[in-house]
Design a protein around this motif. Structure first.
Motif, PDB file in Angstrom:
ATOM      1  N   LEU A 104       0.838  -1.204   0.000  1.00 49.38           N
ATOM      2  CA  LEU A 104       0.000   0.000   0.000  1.00 49.38           C
ATOM      3  C   LEU A 104       0.872   1.253   0.000  1.00 49.38           C
ATOM      4  O   LEU A 104       0.624   2.202  -0.759  1.00 49.38           O
ATOM      5  CB  LEU A 104      -0.913  -0.005   1.228  1.00 49.38           C
ATOM      6  CG  LEU A 104      -1.689   1.293   1.503  1.00 49.38           C
ATOM      7  CD1 LEU A 104      -2.680   1.576   0.387  1.00 49.38           C
ATOM      8  CD2 LEU A 104      -2.406   1.214   2.854  1.00 49.38           C
ATOM      9  N   TRP A 105       1.897   1.262   0.847  1.00 51.06           N
ATOM     10  CA  TRP A 105       2.800   2.417   0.895  1.00 51.06           C
ATOM     11  C   TRP A 105       3.476   2.658  -0.443  1.00 51.06           C
ATOM     12  O   TRP A 105       3.675   3.796  -0.852  1.00 51.06           O
ATOM     13  CB  TRP A 105       3.846   2.212   1.993  1.00 51.06           C
ATOM     14  CG  TRP A 105       3.320   2.456   3.374  1.00 51.06           C
ATOM     15  CD1 TRP A 105       2.203   3.178   3.703  1.00 51.06           C
ATOM     16  CD2 TRP A 105       3.872   1.990   4.607  1.00 51.06           C
ATOM     17  NE1 TRP A 105       2.025   3.183   5.066  1.00 51.06           N
ATOM     18  CE2 TRP A 105       3.029   2.470   5.651  1.00 51.06           C
ATOM     19  CE3 TRP A 105       4.982   1.214   4.947  1.00 51.06           C
ATOM     20  CZ2 TRP A 105       3.287   2.199   6.996  1.00 51.06           C
ATOM     21  CZ3 TRP A 105       5.235   0.953   6.284  1.00 51.06           C
ATOM     22  CH2 TRP A 105       4.404   1.435   7.290  1.00 51.06           C
ATOM     23  N   SER A 106       3.830   1.578  -1.123  1.00 55.65           N
ATOM     24  CA  SER A 106       4.477   1.740  -2.435  1.00 55.65           C
ATOM     25  C   SER A 106       3.518   2.361  -3.439  1.00 55.65           C
ATOM     26  O   SER A 106       3.911   3.204  -4.254  1.00 55.65           O
ATOM     27  CB  SER A 106       4.994   0.389  -2.942  1.00 55.65           C
ATOM     28  OG  SER A 106       3.931  -0.467  -3.288  1.00 55.65           O
TER      29      SER A 106
ATOM     30  N   TYR B 263       2.282  10.442  -2.331  1.00 52.27           N
ATOM     31  CA  TYR B 263       1.736  10.700  -1.005  1.00 52.27           C
ATOM     32  C   TYR B 263       2.547  10.078   0.126  1.00 52.27           C
ATOM     33  O   TYR B 263       2.193  10.244   1.298  1.00 52.27           O
ATOM     34  CB  TYR B 263       0.288  10.183  -0.920  1.00 52.27           C
ATOM     35  CG  TYR B 263      -0.675  10.963  -1.771  1.00 52.27           C
ATOM     36  CD1 TYR B 263      -1.019  12.267  -1.443  1.00 52.27           C
ATOM     37  CD2 TYR B 263      -1.241  10.399  -2.914  1.00 52.27           C
ATOM     38  CE1 TYR B 263      -1.903  12.991  -2.228  1.00 52.27           C
ATOM     39  CE2 TYR B 263      -2.125  11.120  -3.698  1.00 52.27           C
ATOM     40  CZ  TYR B 263      -2.457  12.410  -3.354  1.00 52.27           C
ATOM     41  OH  TYR B 263      -3.325  13.130  -4.127  1.00 52.27           O
ATOM     42  N   MET B 264       3.591   9.343  -0.210  1.00 54.77           N
ATOM     43  CA  MET B 264       4.462   8.763   0.802  1.00 54.77           C
ATOM     44  C   MET B 264       5.912   9.010   0.395  1.00 54.77           C
ATOM     45  O   MET B 264       6.198   9.217  -0.791  1.00 54.77           O
ATOM     46  CB  MET B 264       4.212   7.249   0.934  1.00 54.77           C
ATOM     47  CG  MET B 264       3.000   6.887   1.779  1.00 54.77           C
ATOM     48  SD  MET B 264       3.242   7.188   3.546  1.00 54.77           S
ATOM     49  CE  MET B 264       4.297   5.837   3.990  1.00 54.77           C
ATOM     50  N   PRO B 265       6.851   8.994   1.351  1.00 52.25           N
ATOM     51  CA  PRO B 265       8.260   9.191   0.997  1.00 52.25           C
ATOM     52  C   PRO B 265       8.740   8.160  -0.021  1.00 52.25           C
ATOM     53  O   PRO B 265       8.320   6.997   0.013  1.00 52.25           O
ATOM     54  CB  PRO B 265       8.980   9.003   2.349  1.00 52.25           C
ATOM     55  CG  PRO B 265       7.952   9.316   3.375  1.00 52.25           C
ATOM     56  CD  PRO B 265       6.644   8.864   2.806  1.00 52.25           C
ATOM     57  N   ARG B 266       9.606   8.597  -0.902  1.00 48.86           N
ATOM     58  CA  ARG B 266      10.066   7.718  -1.977  1.00 48.86           C
ATOM     59  C   ARG B 266      10.829   6.502  -1.470  1.00 48.86           C
ATOM     60  O   ARG B 266      10.916   5.486  -2.162  1.00 48.86           O
ATOM     61  CB  ARG B 266      10.955   8.526  -2.934  1.00 48.86           C
ATOM     62  CG  ARG B 266      10.208   9.651  -3.644  1.00 48.86           C
ATOM     63  CD  ARG B 266       9.382   9.138  -4.803  1.00 48.86           C
ATOM     64  NE  ARG B 266       8.425  10.115  -5.290  1.00 48.86           N
ATOM     65  CZ  ARG B 266       8.718  11.142  -6.071  1.00 48.86           C
ATOM     66  NH1 ARG B 266       9.954  11.355  -6.441  1.00 48.86           N
ATOM     67  NH2 ARG B 266       7.768  11.957  -6.475  1.00 48.86           N
ATOM     68  N   TRP B 267      11.401   6.601  -0.257  1.00 44.44           N
ATOM     69  CA  TRP B 267      12.210   5.471   0.210  1.00 44.44           C
ATOM     70  C   TRP B 267      11.380   4.226   0.486  1.00 44.44           C
ATOM     71  O   TRP B 267      11.935   3.128   0.568  1.00 44.44           O
ATOM     72  CB  TRP B 267      13.039   5.853   1.441  1.00 44.44           C
ATOM     73  CG  TRP B 267      12.310   6.510   2.572  1.00 44.44           C
ATOM     74  CD1 TRP B 267      12.263   7.844   2.822  1.00 44.44           C
ATOM     75  CD2 TRP B 267      11.561   5.876   3.617  1.00 44.44           C
ATOM     76  NE1 TRP B 267      11.517   8.093   3.961  1.00 44.44           N
ATOM     77  CE2 TRP B 267      11.083   6.896   4.469  1.00 44.44           C
ATOM     78  CE3 TRP B 267      11.255   4.559   3.925  1.00 44.44           C
ATOM     79  CZ2 TRP B 267      10.315   6.627   5.596  1.00 44.44           C
ATOM     80  CZ3 TRP B 267      10.490   4.283   5.049  1.00 44.44           C
ATOM     81  CH2 TRP B 267      10.030   5.312   5.866  1.00 44.44           C
ATOM     82  N   VAL B 268      10.045   4.350   0.623  1.00 41.04           N
ATOM     83  CA  VAL B 268       9.243   3.137   0.822  1.00 41.04           C
ATOM     84  C   VAL B 268       9.071   2.372  -0.488  1.00 41.04           C
ATOM     85  O   VAL B 268       8.592   1.240  -0.490  1.00 41.04           O
ATOM     86  CB  VAL B 268       7.858   3.458   1.430  1.00 41.04           C
ATOM     87  CG1 VAL B 268       7.997   4.088   2.790  1.00 41.04           C
ATOM     88  CG2 VAL B 268       7.027   4.332   0.515  1.00 41.04           C
ATOM     89  N   LEU B 269       9.453   2.994  -1.607  1.00 40.81           N
ATOM     90  CA  LEU B 269       9.416   2.302  -2.899  1.00 40.81           C
ATOM     91  C   LEU B 269      10.605   1.369  -3.083  1.00 40.81           C
ATOM     92  O   LEU B 269      10.599   0.520  -3.969  1.00 40.81           O
ATOM     93  CB  LEU B 269       9.416   3.318  -4.048  1.00 40.81           C
ATOM     94  CG  LEU B 269       8.068   3.862  -4.515  1.00 40.81           C
ATOM     95  CD1 LEU B 269       8.280   4.989  -5.504  1.00 40.81           C
ATOM     96  CD2 LEU B 269       7.233   2.758  -5.138  1.00 40.81           C
ATOM     97  N   HIS B 270      11.627   1.530  -2.242  1.00 35.58           N
ATOM     98  CA  HIS B 270      12.862   0.776  -2.418  1.00 35.58           C
ATOM     99  C   HIS B 270      12.652  -0.699  -2.083  1.00 35.58           C
ATOM    100  O   HIS B 270      12.137  -1.044  -1.019  1.00 35.58           O
ATOM    101  CB  HIS B 270      13.960   1.352  -1.533  1.00 35.58           C
ATOM    102  CG  HIS B 270      15.217   0.539  -1.526  1.00 35.58           C
ATOM    103  ND1 HIS B 270      16.049   0.447  -2.626  1.00 35.58           N
ATOM    104  CD2 HIS B 270      15.780  -0.237  -0.566  1.00 35.58           C
ATOM    105  CE1 HIS B 270      17.060  -0.329  -2.335  1.00 35.58           C
ATOM    106  NE2 HIS B 270      16.930  -0.759  -1.094  1.00 35.58           N
ATOM    107  N   LYS B 271      13.062  -1.555  -2.992  1.00 33.07           N
ATOM    108  CA  LYS B 271      13.039  -2.996  -2.745  1.00 33.07           C
ATOM    109  C   LYS B 271      14.421  -3.443  -2.280  1.00 33.07           C
ATOM    110  O   LYS B 271      15.429  -3.066  -2.862  1.00 33.07           O
ATOM    111  CB  LYS B 271      12.628  -3.767  -3.995  1.00 33.07           C
ATOM    112  CG  LYS B 271      11.143  -3.662  -4.314  1.00 33.07           C
ATOM    113  CD  LYS B 271      10.729  -4.620  -5.409  1.00 33.07           C
ATOM    114  CE  LYS B 271       9.225  -4.595  -5.643  1.00 33.07           C
ATOM    115  NZ  LYS B 271       8.798  -5.564  -6.663  1.00 33.07           N
ATOM    116  N   GLY B 272      14.449  -4.247  -1.236  1.00 36.22           N
ATOM    117  CA  GLY B 272      15.706  -4.693  -0.662  1.00 36.22           C
ATOM    118  C   GLY B 272      16.324  -5.846  -1.428  1.00 36.22           C
ATOM    119  O   GLY B 272      15.938  -6.167  -2.556  1.00 36.22           O
ATOM    120  N   ASP B 273      17.285  -6.503  -0.780  1.00 35.07           N
ATOM    121  CA  ASP B 273      18.022  -7.589  -1.420  1.00 35.07           C
ATOM    122  C   ASP B 273      17.123  -8.727  -1.865  1.00 35.07           C
ATOM    123  O   ASP B 273      17.421  -9.423  -2.836  1.00 35.07           O
ATOM    124  CB  ASP B 273      19.090  -8.135  -0.460  1.00 35.07           C
ATOM    125  CG  ASP B 273      20.224  -7.145  -0.235  1.00 35.07           C
ATOM    126  OD1 ASP B 273      20.311  -6.184  -1.024  1.00 35.07           O
ATOM    127  OD2 ASP B 273      20.998  -7.325   0.722  1.00 35.07           O
TER     128      ASP B 273
END
Length: 626
Positions: A338-340, A347-357
């Motif tokens: 949802l955040w992504s 509407y949310m900070p771009r860093w929540v779009l980041h996918k990890g390893d």
């Protein structure tokens, strides 16, 4: 060291092209998306009966109790009907919004910005509470049969939350592999409980008490408002149904079809399990007990507390704890998704779009964990205190999704639009009523937090969007403006002493810029010492043969950074802001604690330069080998 520990806990990094391998099908989807909804079976009937205790006397007969519980059975059947209405609504949402987002997407696109953001806010509250409530309920379920856990509930809550976080950080598919057995074991346990209760009813019919219409009419104190409160509490069985529509992209292609199949499987399974738990409680006259959940009471009654029957009871208790615990997994999948979606809309900070390893939204998972732990500790891991917040938030999102489908159906008017609109209106009426009842009856018990937090969150999301729009406008380049190359510019290199770090920065400046000048500040306690230091500095400077002009500034107040700042301000009078570049030498220590041993003049200067917004700033690092 850190990388090795991370590899052990989370696993090897996945390449972007391995995304398809990280997606799931319907079988694994039951483990990832449905535990929240299925686990609510473990406490939904308890929540209904907690309202009915006011009309059950201390010495009431089993027949009278069953008549009272007949109302909980009516509530159960209405809630099951509502579950199928929600299925129809969310099935259409999945088809219309395959990118995910659920109530947020339909609210934003079909009802307007406020509805979408308020739905997103309540979804976030609901997901956060899903983690806190599910883990707390899971620990409560196993507490009666494992005394150590029962006496250390808070510690157990924190540890279980962190374990679920780590499992989710390993990836959606891998977390599904871990949780699949527990999900299906729980389903099997409730079905076994239903079969056992049926056999018990046939072999001991004298222990069964069916409610009658006459007996239910004779119940004293049962009014419409009390029934509505009971119904609202029982609607907690529907929490988690929306998670599938929020996370459509995590399914294998065709993702929409798989999500719709899983949603139907979930609703059918949920309805059957809920019906079993409520029926067994009603037929045997089992009442609400804050210390022993109904499922535990039912398993003890059906299978006994000795020998093999006790083993089955412990297995059912353990399976209940597991499904309640892993119900948090639904939030760890749905909330970051949802955040992504919100981040893509700004509407949310771009860093929540980041996918990890492991190709999951790792930042969102960690952030959700932190918020949930704060709630768990703040409410002392008590399900009854967390539930009021949970109910209002969940049913507001249900109401928004139903209302959105009404508006969408009336606007498009495709085939069978009248019947579809009617069902959505009924669904909206029921979910809105449950939300309203929760809000009114539990307002002073904590539900007021939702009414405070949601407007604040809507305001915050709106401000985030405004910021991103301003950034976009400010960065948009005007192509009618000719490319400007500065002819009159100056590059300033602040130097504390002639060393490898400062010479490294000086060489960079000379190689890339014209009109380079070096500036140093001398601050000493006496004039003689200051002059001696200046002579020594100039002698070393001459040995460099750099051809760069050196400016020496004396500071009577020993304020090195401020004197350099003042010098730059004077240069601003001679050059335009965009034509001044400051190249700051910085040496980087090998170990983190070495940083504590050095002053922060360079960092302070860079911070001032960046915040003043007047000149260009470049940091040239030099790494110390030891």
């Amino acid at each position: 060291m850190v990388s090795a520990v991370k590899r052990i806990l989370i696993g090897r990094p996945l390449k972007t092209r391995e995304t398809s391998h990280a997606k799931i099908g319907v079988l694994k989807g039951m483990a990832v998306m449905t535990p929240d909804a299925l686990s609510s079976v473990a406490y939904a009937t308890d929540q209904m009966e907690s309202i009915l205790v006011v009309v059950i006397g201390a010495s009431a007969s089993k027949a009278y109790i069953s008549n009272v519980l007949g109302f909980s059975m009516i509530g159960t059947l209405i809630i099951i009907g509502l579950a199928f209405l929600l299925y129809l609504a969310y099935r259409n949402i999945i088809h219309s919004y395959p990118q995910g987002g659920g109530a947020y997407a339909i609210g934003l696109n079909d009802l307007g910005k406020f509805w979408g953001l308020s739905a997103a806010s309540t979804l976030i509250v609901g997901y956060t509470l899903t983690v806190a409530v599910s883990v707390a309920a899971g620990i409560d379920a196993i507490g009666p049969v494992v005394p150590f856990i029962g006496s250390h509930k808070m510690l157990a809550n924190v540890i279980l939350t962190l374990i679920i976080m780590l499992i989710n950080l390993r990836g959606t598919s891998e977390s599904a592999n871990v949780f699949v057995p527990f999900t299906y074991v729980f389903i099997g346990c409730i079905l076994l409980l239903g079969v056992g209760a049926g056999i018990e009813a046939m072999t001991h019919p004298q222990s069964i008490h069916m409610p009658t219409s006459v007996g239910m009419h004779a119940v004293q104190g049962m009014g419409l408002f009390l029934f509505l409160r009971m119904f609202a509490n029982g609607c907690s069985a529907l929490t988690g149904v929306e998670a599938v529509s929020n996370s459509v992209p995590v399914f294998k292609d065709p993702s929409s079809k798989r999500a719709q199949r899983l949603l139907l499987t979930l609703v059918v399974t949920l309805s059957l399990l809920f019906l079993i738990v409520s029926s067994v409680a009603m037929l045997h006259g089992l009442t609400y007990n804050p210390d022993i959940p109904l499922i535990n009471q039912e398993s003890m009654l059906v299978f006994g507390t000795h020998g093999f029957g006790y083993v089955v009871t412990v297995i059912i208790s353990f399976a209940t704890m597991c499904i309640l615990g892993i119900a948090a997994n639904t939030a760890f999948t749905g909330c970051p998704a949802l955040w992504s979606s919100m981040a893509r809309d700004g509407y949310m900070p771009r860093w929540v779009l980041h996918k990890g390893d492991r190709l999951v939204y790792s930042n969102g998972i960690v952030f959700l964990t932190l918020i949930s732990l704060v709630l768990t500790i703040g409410f002392d891991a008590k399900v009854n205190e967390l539930m009021p917040l949970y109910g209002v938030s969940v049913f507001y999102t249900f109401s928004v999704s139903q209302l959105g489908m009404v508006v969408r159906t009336l606007r498009e008017k495709d085939t069978r639009w009248v019947s579809r609109a009617a069902m959505s209106i009924i669904g909206f009426t029921l979910t809105a009523a449950a939300c309203l009842i929760f809000g009114i009856t539990r307002f002073t018990n904590g539900a007021w937090l939702v009414f405070v937090c949601v407007p604040l969150m809507v305001f915050a999301f709106s401000k985030i969007r405004v910021h991103y729009e301003h950034v976009k406008d400010d960065l948009k380049y005007d192509f009618t403006r000719p490319l400007h190359v500065a002819e009159h510019s100056v590059t300033i290199v602040p130097i504390a002493s002639v060393n490898k770090s400062s010479v490294n920065a000086l060489e960079y400046a000379i190689a890339n810029f014209k009109n380079v000048i070096a500036v140093t500040v001398i601050a000493q306690d006496s004039v003689d010492v200051a002059e001696a230091k200046e002579r020594k500095f100039r002698a070393e400077w001459e040995r460099l043969h750099s051809g760069v002009r050196l400016i020496v500034i004396h500071s009577q107040y020993r304020a090195v950074a401020k004197r350099i700042q003042r010098f730059i301000e004077l240069e601003l009078d001679l050059y335009d802001n965009e034509n001044i570049t400051v190249v700051v030498p910085q040496f980087i220590t090998k170990r983190w604690w070495h940083k504590l041993l050095h002053n922060k003049t360079g960092s302070i200067l860079m911070a001032w330069l960046l915040l003043s917004g007047s000149v260009k700033v470049i940091a040239v690092p030099y790494r110390l080998p030891r």
